[in-house]
Motif scaffolding. Structure first.
Motif, PDB file in Angstrom:
ATOM      1  N   GLY A   1      41.149  38.197  35.752  1.00  0.00           N
ATOM      2  CA  GLY A   1      40.528  37.514  36.784  1.00  0.00           C
ATOM      3  C   GLY A   1      39.153  36.755  36.788  1.00  0.00           C
ATOM      4  O   GLY A   1      38.899  36.686  35.712  1.00  0.00           O
ATOM      5  N   PHE A   2      38.720  36.592  37.861  1.00  0.00           N
ATOM      6  CA  PHE A   2      37.159  36.096  37.746  1.00  0.00           C
ATOM      7  C   PHE A   2      36.231  36.806  38.447  1.00  0.00           C
ATOM      8  O   PHE A   2      36.740  37.205  39.879  1.00  0.00           O
ATOM      9  N   ARG A   3      35.144  36.684  38.425  1.00  0.00           N
ATOM     10  CA  ARG A   3      34.165  37.255  39.194  1.00  0.00           C
ATOM     11  C   ARG A   3      33.363  36.317  40.325  1.00  0.00           C
ATOM     12  O   ARG A   3      34.075  35.256  40.264  1.00  0.00           O
ATOM     13  N   LYS A   4      32.702  36.877  41.194  1.00  0.00           N
ATOM     14  CA  LYS A   4      32.295  35.854  42.233  1.00  0.00           C
ATOM     15  C   LYS A   4      31.748  34.661  41.659  1.00  0.00           C
ATOM     16  O   LYS A   4      31.930  33.428  42.255  1.00  0.00           O
ATOM     17  N   SER A   5      31.092  34.596  40.600  1.00  0.00           N
ATOM     18  CA  SER A   5      30.094  33.770  39.953  1.00  0.00           C
ATOM     19  C   SER A   5      31.193  32.807  39.074  1.00  0.00           C
ATOM     20  O   SER A   5      30.541  31.502  38.809  1.00  0.00           O
ATOM     21  N   GLY A   6      32.396  33.236  39.000  1.00  0.00           N
ATOM     22  CA  GLY A   6      33.355  32.440  38.361  1.00  0.00           C
ATOM     23  C   GLY A   6      33.565  32.524  36.995  1.00  0.00           C
ATOM     24  O   GLY A   6      34.349  31.950  36.369  1.00  0.00           O
ATOM     25  N   ALA A   7      32.761  33.416  36.237  1.00  0.00           N
ATOM     26  CA  ALA A   7      33.085  34.010  35.054  1.00  0.00           C
ATOM     27  C   ALA A   7      34.404  34.896  34.796  1.00  0.00           C
ATOM     28  O   ALA A   7      34.457  35.680  35.711  1.00  0.00           O
ATOM     29  N   PRO A   8      35.137  34.522  33.820  1.00  0.00           N
ATOM     30  CA  PRO A   8      36.185  35.275  33.526  1.00  0.00           C
ATOM     31  C   PRO A   8      36.144  36.803  33.258  1.00  0.00           C
ATOM     32  O   PRO A   8      35.131  37.023  32.725  1.00  0.00           O
ATOM     33  N   ILE A   9      37.106  37.454  33.691  1.00  0.00           N
ATOM     34  CA  ILE A   9      37.134  39.046  33.378  1.00  0.00           C
ATOM     35  C   ILE A   9      38.200  39.105  32.376  1.00  0.00           C
ATOM     36  O   ILE A   9      39.295  38.848  32.695  1.00  0.00           O
ATOM     37  N   ILE A  10      37.847  39.750  31.179  1.00  0.00           N
ATOM     38  CA  ILE A  10      38.784  39.420  30.059  1.00  0.00           C
ATOM     39  C   ILE A  10      39.059  40.911  29.526  1.00  0.00           C
ATOM     40  O   ILE A  10      38.071  41.983  29.656  1.00  0.00           O
ATOM     41  N   GLU A  11      40.222  41.019  28.727  1.00  0.00           N
ATOM     42  CA  GLU A  11      40.564  42.335  28.089  1.00  0.00           C
ATOM     43  C   GLU A  11      40.219  42.215  26.537  1.00  0.00           C
ATOM     44  O   GLU A  11      40.695  41.093  26.172  1.00  0.00           O
ATOM     45  N   VAL A  12      39.339  42.905  26.004  1.00  0.00           N
ATOM     46  CA  VAL A  12      38.827  42.874  24.706  1.00  0.00           C
ATOM     47  C   VAL A  12      39.246  44.003  23.849  1.00  0.00           C
ATOM     48  O   VAL A  12      39.136  45.193  24.216  1.00  0.00           O
ATOM     49  N   ASP A  13      38.545  43.822  22.383  1.00  0.00           N
ATOM     50  CA  ASP A  13      38.976  45.181  21.733  1.00  0.00           C
ATOM     51  C   ASP A  13      37.688  45.941  22.075  1.00  0.00           C
ATOM     52  O   ASP A  13      36.802  45.717  22.375  1.00  0.00           O
ATOM     53  N   ASN A  14      38.168  47.370  21.850  1.00  0.00           N
ATOM     54  CA  ASN A  14      36.839  48.340  22.054  1.00  0.00           C
ATOM     55  C   ASN A  14      35.597  47.911  21.559  1.00  0.00           C
ATOM     56  O   ASN A  14      35.638  47.703  20.127  1.00  0.00           O
ATOM     57  N   ASP A  15      34.585  48.382  22.181  1.00  0.00           N
ATOM     58  CA  ASP A  15      33.406  48.081  21.439  1.00  0.00           C
ATOM     59  C   ASP A  15      32.547  49.579  20.958  1.00  0.00           C
ATOM     60  O   ASP A  15      31.553  49.731  20.443  1.00  0.00           O
ATOM     61  N   LYS A  16      33.516  50.768  21.300  1.00  0.00           N
ATOM     62  CA  LYS A  16      32.874  52.032  20.999  1.00  0.00           C
ATOM     63  C   LYS A  16      33.149  52.448  19.565  1.00  0.00           C
ATOM     64  O   LYS A  16      34.044  51.878  18.993  1.00  0.00           O
ATOM     65  N   GLU A  17      32.420  53.155  19.137  1.00  0.00           N
ATOM     66  CA  GLU A  17      32.686  53.622  17.576  1.00  0.00           C
ATOM     67  C   GLU A  17      33.801  54.516  17.566  1.00  0.00           C
ATOM     68  O   GLU A  17      34.668  54.493  16.435  1.00  0.00           O
ATOM     69  N   ASP A  18      33.976  55.414  18.318  1.00  0.00           N
ATOM     70  CA  ASP A  18      35.259  56.211  18.540  1.00  0.00           C
ATOM     71  C   ASP A  18      35.805  56.032  19.742  1.00  0.00           C
ATOM     72  O   ASP A  18      35.414  56.347  20.710  1.00  0.00           O
ATOM     73  N   TYR A  19      37.244  56.045  19.606  1.00  0.00           N
ATOM     74  CA  TYR A  19      37.825  55.703  20.876  1.00  0.00           C
ATOM     75  C   TYR A  19      39.466  55.905  20.696  1.00  0.00           C
ATOM     76  O   TYR A  19      39.925  56.247  19.588  1.00  0.00           O
TER      77      TYR A  19
END
Length: 414
Positions: free
Chosen positions: A353-371
């Motif tokens: 989807g998109f924010r009100k600002s128009g920036a896309p909302i994306i699914e990405v790889d996890n940024d946590k060390e342990d998940y």
């Protein structure tokens, strides 16, 4: 309020209050105020007055989250969780999305709040884990619509006032036919509507193509529970095959579709629109570079700053999405045109989807060390800088749903 002020004047003052949270509290002032605020007449009048002004934008996020999963406990290493889960909790979150220029989004982790889920929505969410045909049809004027073909039911949900309304949707189409359902709110009278479209999905199996036709029914919440024919006789041609993706922009519901020219199972990619006011269908032609139907190229439709956005992407051999390009439709009627806005140059799994600002909302790889195994993260992609900012919401891969909504009283009087 003083009894010296005529009640008609009091009602006018109440209608001028833009904050919907305050209105809910003011219902306890008196029985008369409660009766006024609870009425359908007041809800529609208040929505008409304030729907383009004060109402705050939010993002509703749905995902499967292993952090409280009953099967993800004990001494199993966290990296092996979710291999044999029997129950993974479905969670809904809300994030205020009112600041167009805020680079850090959300500003604080506390800005991400859990959403209260009514019983009907909770039961739908649990069943939808195992039913791939169950879906959230979309969001319009603060209302969401959840659809379960197997149960012949649609649920309209206002997460702000925690109200739901169930609608029967009979799905008894003949062989070689398929049914799609769309949801929106008519901007003229703020009446929620469902449109059910039954079309031929396989011409090759029909004995007589000439007997085939597309059938349409409309349900308006104000009708008292009956399905009817649309107001307009301008129905989709039988050659139109509707796709899965849809979006609501203004008074239109849009679907990705294929026009199967000469009634074959191949054709040109198009977009179909349904006018929630006139209940008329229109075919929207795409640019030549997009209209050529390619089985490797896919479309997703979104509402991007109250315009229709077409996200074009390809699927790789591992069913991952790549080569994202964002297009926007401009104009209405016969003057529609499409412009390419930008490409998404980042390692992402999907755009949600998109924010009100128009920036896309994306699914990405996890940024946590342990998940947890198969756990991914939500993030914001900034097209100008081509940078990624993590939101702080996590869930299982390919289970995210994101859509924007506003605070509204719609559905309060039902």
């Amino acid at each position: 309020m003083s009894d010296n002020i005529p009640f008609e004047v009091q009602t006018e003052i109440i209608q001028r209050i833009p904050d919907t949270k305050s209105l809910i509290r003011y219902r306890s002032v008196s029985k008369a105020w409660k009766s006024v605020i609870d009425s359908n007449k007041f809800v529609k009048a208040h929505t008409l007055r304030h729907h383009q002004a004060h109402n705050r934008h939010h993002l509703l996020i749905k995902t499967l989250d292993c952090s409280n999963c009953k099967d993800c406990t004990g001494d199993i290493p966290i990296s092996q969780h979710c291999d044999h889960c029997n129950y993974t909790p479905v969670k809904y979150y809300s994030i205020l999305d009112d600041d167009d220029d805020d680079v850090t989004f959300p500003r604080h982790q506390k800005d991400i709040s859990r959403v209260f889920v009514p019983d009907l929505v909770d039961e739908f969410s649990r069943r939808s884990i195992y039913r791939y045909d169950s879906e959230i049809l979309g969001s319009c004027h603060g209302l969401f619509c959840l659809y379960e073909p197997e149960n012949d039911t649609a649920i309209i949900w206002n997460p702000f006032i925690r109200k739901t309304f169930a609608i029967p949707v009979l799905n008894e189409c003949e062989r070689y036919y398929m049914t799609v359902v769309g949801f929106g709110v008519c901007p003229r009278d703020f009446d929620p509507k469902l449109v059910k479209i039954t079309y031929v999905y396989d011409f090759s199996e029909l004995q007589d193509v000439n007997d085939a036709s597309t059938q349409v029914e409309v349900f308006a919440l104000s009708s008292g529970g009956t399905w009817r024919s649309p107001l307009s006789n301008n129905l989709p041609h039988k050659s139109i095959q509707f796709g899965y993706y849809k979006a609501v922009v203004g008074r239109f519901i849009y679907w990705d579709a294929v026009d199967r020219i000469n009634n074959t199972d191949v054709g040109a990619s198009v977009i179909m629109s349904f006018d929630l006011t006139s209940e008329e269908f229109t075919k929207v032609n795409l640019p030549d570079c997009l209209a050529l139907h390619n089985p490797d190229t896919h479309f997703s439709l979104f509402n991007l700053r109250e315009s229709l956005a077409v996200l074009v992407y390809k699927l790789n051999s591992e069913f991952g999405r790549e080569d994202y390009n964002v297009w926007m439709m401009r104009g209405h009627g016969c003057t529609r045109s499409f412009d390419k806005l930008y490409s998404i140059n980042a390692p992402i799994h999907s755009t949600l989807g998109f924010r009100k600002s128009g920036a896309p909302i994306i699914e990405v790889d996890n940024d946590k060390e342990d998940y947890y195994r198969h756990e991914r993260a939500l993030a914001i992609y900034e097209p100008k800088s081509e940078s990624i900012s993590y939101i702080g919401v996590y869930g299982l891969r390919r289970t995210f749903y994101v859509n924007s909504y506003k605070e509204t009283l719609l559905l309060h009087g039902h």
